[in-house]
Design a protein around this motif. Sequence first.
Motif, short mmCIF file in Angstrom:
data_model
loop_
_atom_site.label_atom_id
_atom_site.label_comp_id
_atom_site.label_asym_id
_atom_site.label_seq_id
_atom_site.Cartn_x
_atom_site.Cartn_y
_atom_site.Cartn_z
N GLU A 122 -1.92 -31.82 102.04
CA GLU A 122 -1.25 -33.10 102.33
C GLU A 122 0.00 -33.23 101.45
O GLU A 122 0.00 -32.79 100.32
N GLN A 123 1.03 -33.85 102.02
CA GLN A 123 2.26 -34.03 101.25
C GLN A 123 2.88 -35.37 101.66
O GLN A 123 2.98 -35.67 102.85
N THR A 124 3.25 -36.19 100.67
CA THR A 124 3.91 -37.48 100.98
C THR A 124 5.34 -37.39 100.51
O THR A 124 5.61 -37.03 99.36
N ASN A 125 6.29 -37.73 101.39
CA ASN A 125 7.72 -37.63 101.06
C ASN A 125 8.33 -38.97 100.70
O ASN A 125 9.16 -39.06 99.80
N LEU A 126 7.95 -40.02 101.43
CA LEU A 126 8.59 -41.32 101.27
C LEU A 126 7.54 -42.43 101.37
O LEU A 126 6.51 -42.24 102.01
#
Lengths: 203, 200
Positions: free
Chosen positions: A11-15
């Motif tokens: 999982e990756q959160t950018n904004l």
Amino acid sequence: MAGCTTTRLEEQTNLPFEILEGESVVITSNSYHVGNETETDFLQCINKSLIKKQKTFNVIPTQQFINQLYPWFEPRTAPQTTDDLSSFLARDLVRERIETLDVKYFVNISGQTKTNSSSGALTCAAGPGGGGCFGLAWWDDTSSYSASIWDLSQESSVGNVSASVSGTSVIPALVIPIPILARTQKTACEELTDQILDFFSRN
Amino acid sequence: MNINHKLLLLLVVLCQSCTQSIVINTTVPEPLVEKIENFNLAVIYEDNIQNYQYENINSESSACCEIDFSDSQLNLFRKILQSFFPGLIELPNNNSEMLSNVDLYMEPQLDAFEFLSPEESRNDKYAVWLKYKIDIYDNKKTLLSNWYITGYGEQSTGSFGVSESLTKAIDLALRDTGVNLAIKIEDDFDKLVKLISTDL
């Protein structure tokens, strides 16, 4: 009987982002014009699973959304990357329809299920006195999918989740074949749905 | 009738019953386009738009051999053209009279239909191409332009049967034709109007 599977999740959160009760999301996938191979039944599985597992936001079924936006969300015209969102939303009629449907996010799915290797042999024969199979066959499948969450108001990707499921299916046969299948695609669908829900629940 | 003749007859009957036949019933949704008001377009559909039937008697593929497009193409053109031109006039294809209230005449015809089966393309997909030629005339029936509109669709056989995959690929190709027609009208219609103005 089901075969064993191994799952890897990322999982990756950018904004920063938020989704409010009653707002809508649409499951999308890139076009075959850009070489996308994601199976239609996998997209249907994600649609059904997301609708079944939560009541906070609406999931507009993909085909229904495509029909509502015809001809601007077809394989040739749908946005393929977040860079295409601004020109897509620049059409007044498209923007108005999306506002009417209260769509805030596209969940863009990519990936596919592949058979990596297969081995063994299985022979079946039938005669007047009966029939049967003999042998052992097995194969390895990998279902690797990712979902990129596109925020329509920010016109960018706010994060990504992915699920990769590997498993070996075996069919031993001594007169009667007994399939022991690793349902990698179904598991990937369930895992990716949970990942998407987890992602949206942390806003 | 001897046994050989009977066997031959049985083979012919069996082969006839094996011929696959597909009927296309594509309906496209209401297009989301800006209407062009105060412009009178008349359209004359060629026979191969109104009821095209494809037959491939030499096909060695398992795909098919008879495809009945029924009124799918007609409905597609009607839906797209009516969404742009609310006052669309449809004329029979033997029409030769010039109507005083018409600004432009459009005559669409199917120029080519091709498909590839998974056996031919060596993958698991059916791929379909459609090509249409649209002759455009001014109100004096002088040829102004020819538009070539294409459509492409593909469908993997994954969870579908043979005829279902091909039907779906044709359905996508017809929808894609509608997309390209809508884009062409948006992009090039002003040029046609300028040509008419110059003509006057």
